[in-house]
Design an enzyme around this catalytic site. Structure first.
Site, short mmCIF file in Angstrom:
data_model
loop_
_atom_site.label_atom_id
_atom_site.label_comp_id
_atom_site.label_asym_id
_atom_site.label_seq_id
_atom_site.Cartn_x
_atom_site.Cartn_y
_atom_site.Cartn_z
N LYS B 89 64.92 85.17 77.20
CA LYS B 89 64.38 86.53 77.13
C LYS B 89 62.86 86.58 77.30
O LYS B 89 62.31 87.56 77.77
CB LYS B 89 64.77 87.19 75.81
CG LYS B 89 66.27 87.48 75.66
CD LYS B 89 66.75 88.58 76.59
CE LYS B 89 68.18 88.98 76.31
NZ LYS B 89 68.71 89.91 77.35
N GLU B 111 64.52 97.69 73.15
CA GLU B 111 65.78 97.72 72.42
C GLU B 111 66.19 96.26 72.19
O GLU B 111 65.79 95.38 72.94
CB GLU B 111 66.86 98.45 73.21
CG GLU B 111 67.63 97.60 74.25
CD GLU B 111 66.77 97.05 75.38
OE1 GLU B 111 65.73 97.66 75.68
OE2 GLU B 111 67.13 96.01 75.96
N SER B 377 71.37 79.55 77.71
CA SER B 377 70.38 80.63 77.65
C SER B 377 69.63 80.73 76.34
O SER B 377 68.54 81.28 76.29
CB SER B 377 71.07 81.97 77.95
OG SER B 377 72.15 82.17 77.05
#
Lengths: 266, 393
Positions: B89, B111, B377
């Protein structure tokens, strides 16, 4: 240009705007709230109380342009069992009792699932005079949906905010043939209009553009002073969250005349 | 370039910008400026230097020998879990904060579902000294409490989304409402390849560093830059799009996107959008989403908060429709078991999201010389409580 068969007859909304230019009051409520089957009763009471036209919301699970009051009403309406089929059958009955113009307001996804053509056809059949799909933008409307809307004599009513450029307002004015839904501020529904020089300046700027369509102000119109400010520069205003709040209380049908009077300042 | 976005923001039938007029100026500003800004030499230089020195890129491409032995193929892990803040991210958050800075924005909103994107956003806001507000579903705040604390420690304000189902989709609604109310000074850092155009494209480009590095590293390891398979998990789909991006036009590379089946695709508690969804409009784009016959959005379920989303990004919807990528799903139990297996075979505890990608290895038939890359990830620290509860450690 062929705008379809039905546009040759002027719809109720155009007739209203031709007859009355000032202090038009529209009231919004969410169909199916607070009770599933009171759409017609509320509409009749609003007409009798002196509302000039109605904006009826069909509920959606994820209404991003709405504040907590209308969100809550939408959620409750969905829990009560409201859907487009039921609403159209209620509107059919409504048309035998109510003669003021009716606009449907709701988000794009339920319309897409219902089928855009089927939606427009049904809306025209039951006597709907206009449609507001706030998350259906100009480009998508023009390229994908405009012809279908026109075929049934409907046009999407577009929102204009204080940030909308003059060029885009001109474009929207060209695309629509009912009215421009002028947002009182950049805001979701339910945030009260703050009367200020800035608001005057914004309304004046729009007024000076001399648009072909009437302008009706929505979002943040909760009382007479906001209504009067909006009507000073525009053809009218729409009350939404403030009315939905009234519906949350007891004996709401009996209180509708007093509410409409209070907004109009009578 | 047959899978990329067109000028109107569409990937085939999907994409576009279905937004209320109040957001049009913001989206238009981004659309007109983002490409120029992110290709400027000064932007590239700052982006690359932060990715290297702050995030720790390039992330390693690691040949997982014991896992390879078990499944009979050469399996490489792209170690996004080793990034600063613990997941992929941060790649997007760095890109977007630099963009926001150049657009002159003074306030950031985001968000978050599992909290990884919220943490990444709070981190880059701390780095740049910019005000940060993160919307998070009330239910997610309870199940990802450590990430809430991390965001607060980084100086962000965490606002609970209390409407609807109180999870990721509602946090996204709240963030969009905030942006409508604050259109001038605020930039919305969307965390996945979802939302109105240009977000899906912009986020995919910031995440494409994953496959750009993978190609180069794979060439160093094996002499060829193309694997036979690239596998990644999909919620909204940002790590998968990052892993697929540079391989899209190399049709020999089979792309596998793993969704969360939750308690089973037909259980009524699932997030397998490609199976359960239909075409429609969600959060500003035309895509595939889970919905009722009336077009109401259905609340998805997965044990992993990061995959608990009722849609997929529009480019994924396109890749699914034209069958360029293969969309499959994995249950909660299968994912947790795969997480345990990776921990014990390779000494790596994966995020439960990433564990979904590993679980799909069980269902594949490999040839001995197949090369497989999997996007790892995120790391599993945030999920320890869930693992502990499930396995009774």
């Amino acid at each position: 240009m062929d705008h379809g068969l039905l546009t040759t007859q002027m719809n109720r909304l155009n007739q209203l705007f031709a007859a009355k230019h000032n202090n038009l009051l529209s009231v919004y409520f969410t169909a199916g709230y607070p009770e599933l089957n009171n759409t017609v009763t509320i509409a009749e009471a609003l007409e009798q109380a002196g509302a000039d036209f109605l904006e009826i919301g069909f509920p959606y699970s994820d209404p991003v342009a709405d504040g907590p009051t209308i969100q809550h009403s939408s959620q409750q309406a969905l829990e009560n069992g409201m859907n487009l089929n039921l609403l159209f059958s209620q509107l059919e009955e409504l048309r035998s009792k109510v003669s003021i113009p009716v606009i449907l307001m709701g988000y794009a996804n339920p319309v897409v699932q219902y089928g855009v053509e089927r939606f427009c056809k049904k809306a025209a059949e039951v006597g709907v005079d206009g449609v507001i799909v706030p998350d259906l933008p100009v480009y998508e409307y023009e390229t994908l949906y405009k012809d279908t809307f026109a075929k049934y004599g409907l046009s999407n009513i577009f929102l204009v905010s204080p940030q909308t450029s003059a060029d885009r307002i001109r474009k929207i004015d060209e695309l629509t043939n009912s009215f421009i839904y002028l947002l009182s501020s950049s805001s979701i529904t339910g945030n009260a209009l703050q009367v200020s020089d800035q608001v005057d300046h914004y309304f004046k700027r729009i007024q000076d553009m001399q648009l072909k369509n009437p302008t009706i102000v929505g979002f943040g119109i909760a009382d007479h002073s906001a209504f009067a400010k909006a009507c000073e520069y525009n053809n009218g205003a729409i009350v939404g969250s403030a009315f939905v709040k009234l519906l949350a209380g007891e004996n709401y049908i009996e209180r509708i005349p007093e509410f409409v009077k209070s907004i109009k300042g009578e | 370039m047959k899978y990329s976005v067109n000028e109107q923001g569409y990937y085939g039938d999907f994409g576009g910008a279905y937004i209320p007029e109040m957001l049009y100026p913001n989206i238009e500003e981004l659309r007109q400026q983002y490409n120029q800004i992110i290709t400027e030499p000064s932007f590239r230089a700052e982006f690359e230097s932060l990715l290297k020195d702050y995030v720790g890129r390039p992330s390693p491409l690691y040949l997982a020998k014991r896992l390879s032995e078990k499944y009979g193929a050469n399996i490489y892990l792209k170690r996004e879990d080793l990034n600063h803040t613990g997941s992929h991210k941060i790649n997007n958050a760095i890109g977007q904060i630099l963009l926001a800075e150049r657009l002159g924005k003074k306030r950031i909103i985001a968000e978050t579902g599992a909290g990884q994107h919220g943490v990444a956003t709070a981190t880059v806001c701390a780095l740049k000294g910019i005000e940060c507000v993160v919307y998070m579903g009330e239910i997610d705040m309870a199940r990802q409490a450590p990430n809430v604390a991390r965001m607060k420690m980084l100086g962000a304000k965490v606002v609970p989304a209390t409407s609807g189902s109180k999870t990721l989709k509602d946090a996204t609604n709240e963030a969009m409402r905030d942006w409508i109310n604050n259109p001038v000074d605020t930039h919305y850092i969307i965390g996945s390849v979802v939302g109105p155009y240009p977000y899906p494209e912009m986020v995919a480009r910031f995440q494409s560093i994953i496959s750009i590095e993978t190609k180069k590293q794979l060439a160093e390891h094996t002499g060829t830059e193309l694997p036979d398979y690239a596998i990644a998990c999909v919620g909204g789909g940002s790590n998968a799009m990052g892993m697929f991006y540079s391989f899209l036009d190399d049709e020999s590379v089979k792309l596998i996107a793993v969704e969360a089946a939750g308690k089973g695709v037909d259980s009524g508690h699932s997030a397998a959008t490609s199976v359960l969804g239909k075409e429609g409009i969600l959060h500003g784009s035309r895509t595939i989403l889970m919905q009722t016959d009336d077009g109401q959005v259905v609340e998805p379920y997965s044990i992993s908060a990061g995959l608990d989303y009722p849609g997929i990004g529009p480019q994924h919807a396109h890749l699914h429709k034209v069958k360029r990528a293969h969309y499959v799903s994995i249950t909660d139990d299968e994912a947790l078991n795969a997480g345990l297996l990776l921990s014990q075979l390779e000494g790596i505890i994966p995020a439960i999201e990433s564990a979904h990608a590993f679980a799909y290895l069980e269902k594949m038939q490999f040839k001995a010389d197949d090369t497989v890359v999997i996007c790892l990830s995120g790391r599993g620290d945030k999920d320890l409580e869930t693992y502990i509860k499930h396995f009774g450690f």
